[in-house]
Design an enzyme around this catalytic site. Structure first.
Site, mmCIF file in Angstrom:
data_model
loop_
_atom_site.group_PDB
_atom_site.id
_atom_site.type_symbol
_atom_site.label_atom_id
_atom_site.label_comp_id
_atom_site.label_asym_id
_atom_site.label_seq_id
_atom_site.Cartn_x
_atom_site.Cartn_y
_atom_site.Cartn_z
ATOM 1 N N ASP A 1 -10.875 -12.701 -4.064
ATOM 2 C CA ASP A 1 -9.414 -12.737 -3.547
ATOM 3 C C ASP A 1 -9.266 -12.601 -2.109
ATOM 4 O OD1 ASP A 1 -10.620 -10.169 -3.153
ATOM 5 O OD2 ASP A 1 -9.190 -8.979 -4.512
ATOM 6 N N ASN B 1 -4.830 1.942 -7.742
ATOM 7 C CA ASN B 1 -3.737 1.910 -8.668
ATOM 8 C C ASN B 1 -4.047 0.902 -9.941
ATOM 9 O OD1 ASN B 1 -3.965 -0.782 -7.618
ATOM 10 N ND2 ASN B 1 -1.722 -1.030 -7.003
ATOM 11 N N HIS C 1 -5.777 -1.856 -10.019
ATOM 12 C CA HIS C 1 -5.689 -3.608 -9.808
ATOM 13 C C HIS C 1 -7.128 -3.814 -9.914
ATOM 14 C CE1 HIS C 1 -5.834 -3.166 -5.014
ATOM 15 N NE2 HIS C 1 -6.757 -3.013 -5.560
ATOM 16 N N GLU D 1 -2.306 -6.878 -9.257
ATOM 17 C CA GLU D 1 -1.494 -5.381 -9.181
ATOM 18 C C GLU D 1 -0.741 -5.061 -10.334
ATOM 19 O OE1 GLU D 1 -2.168 -3.822 -6.713
ATOM 20 O OE2 GLU D 1 -1.950 -4.954 -4.474
HETATM 21 C C1 F6R Z 1 -11.070 -6.473 -2.649
HETATM 22 C C2 F6R Z 1 -10.658 -6.375 -4.281
HETATM 23 C C3 F6R Z 1 -10.059 -4.870 -4.558
HETATM 24 C C4 F6R Z 1 -10.897 -3.865 -4.382
HETATM 25 C C5 F6R Z 1 -10.205 -2.497 -4.804
HETATM 26 C C6 F6R Z 1 -11.254 -1.453 -4.504
HETATM 27 O O1 F6R Z 1 -11.754 -7.887 -2.671
HETATM 28 O O2 F6R Z 1 -10.872 -7.164 -5.038
HETATM 29 O O3 F6R Z 1 -9.541 -5.001 -5.924
HETATM 30 O O4 F6R Z 1 -12.179 -4.055 -5.247
HETATM 31 O O5 F6R Z 1 -8.961 -2.479 -4.131
HETATM 32 O O6 F6R Z 1 -11.603 -1.210 -3.161
HETATM 33 P P1 F6R Z 1 -12.498 -0.393 -2.761
HETATM 34 O O7 F6R Z 1 -13.753 -0.855 -3.161
HETATM 35 O O8 F6R Z 1 -12.433 -0.317 -1.087
HETATM 36 O O9 F6R Z 1 -12.193 1.084 -3.034
#
Ligand code: F6R
Length: 243
Positions: A70, A136, A138, A143
């Site tokens: 992403d 959340n 995702h 989302e």
């Molecule tokens: C980022 C992504 C997000 C993160 C998620 C967890 O490329 O795909 O879905 O994996 O927000 O983020 P951290 O690892 O920083 O807690």
């Protein structure tokens, strides 16, 4: 199909090296693996362990294809929070031999929808989808509200994700949107890994794995994947049922 995900729970000190070792094993079996990779805090220690393994000659990515999971839209080139910048800095540019391909998402062009369509084609044949878990629920930027047949697309980000870009990842401005590989491609990958660390993720991990599957917690759809492994450290797994 069902709730038979493999759950691997490890002490925090061993977690990253164990995940990296499993990827090293996959790559030694199948050097031309096509892998999609997340950014964020969770995978950083895994990438560090992979770089160390590559520098020691225990693994090479030189036949592998790395596909970005992403990207934020609206951050300038070089912004430290950008997913391409982070993936290059933490993994791609630190490998002694570059991967066969690194497929980034074109967030700087004039047509983000067209960029998402191109990335959907790149994500069509993933051998392994490596994912983090958002607070959340995702995965990628799928989302809450996301559905299992969603394509790779331009998405509106949840307020918490937009805020995290600045507060947690040091973005120089608030992103306007995101582009993410959709759940259809993630569920279509041959194998999926969900990486989760830290007690702050314990409640959302429990809800994603134990509550009914549905769009309120998009990661819960991963339970429909026939080959899902959840790699959690003991903090993240602390609210899961024992055994
Ligand atoms: C980022 C992504 C997000 C993160 C998620 C967890 O490329 O795909 O879905 O994996 O927000 O983020 P951290 O690892 O920083 O807690």
């Amino acid at each position: 199909m069902g709730d038979d995900a493999r759950r691997v729970v490890l002490p925090a000190a061993d977690w990253a090296s164990a995940v990296a070792a499993e990827l090293v094993a996959r790559l030694s079996d199948r050097p031309a693996l096509r892998i999609c990779l997340p950014t964020g805090e969770t995978p950083g220690p895994v990438y560090a362990a992979l770089v160390a393994a590559a520098c020691d000659g225990r693994v090479s990515f030189d036949r592998a294809t790395l596909v970005m999971l992403d990207a934020w839209v609206g951050l300038p080139p070089g912004d430290p929070a950008r997913c391409d910048v982070r993936l290059r800095a933490e993994l791609v540019d630190r490998l002694p031999r570059p991967p066969a391909a690194f497929i980034a998402i074109d967030v700087d062009g004039p047509d983000p929808d067209a960029a998402a369509d191109r990335h959907d084609a790149a994500a069509a044949r993933l051998d392994l989808a490596i994912l983090g878990l958002g607070p959340n629920g995702h995965v990628g930027f799928n989302e809450p509200g996301s559905r299992p047949d969603d394509p790779t697309r331009l998405v509106r980000l949840a307020a918490s994700s937009r805020e995290a870009a600045v507060a947690r990842y040091g973005a120089t401005r608030v992103p306007t949107a995101g582009i993410t590989i959709g759940l259809r491609r993630l569920l279509g990958a041959e194998e999926a890994w969900l990486l989760v660390t830290g007690e702050r993720k314990a409640s959302i991990l429990r809800r994603c794995l134990e509550d009914p599957v549905g769009p309120d917690r998009p990661a819960s759809w991963l339970r429909r994947h026939p080959r899902l492994t959840v790699f959690a450290d003991e903090g993240a797994a602390s609210l899961l049922p024992r055994g």
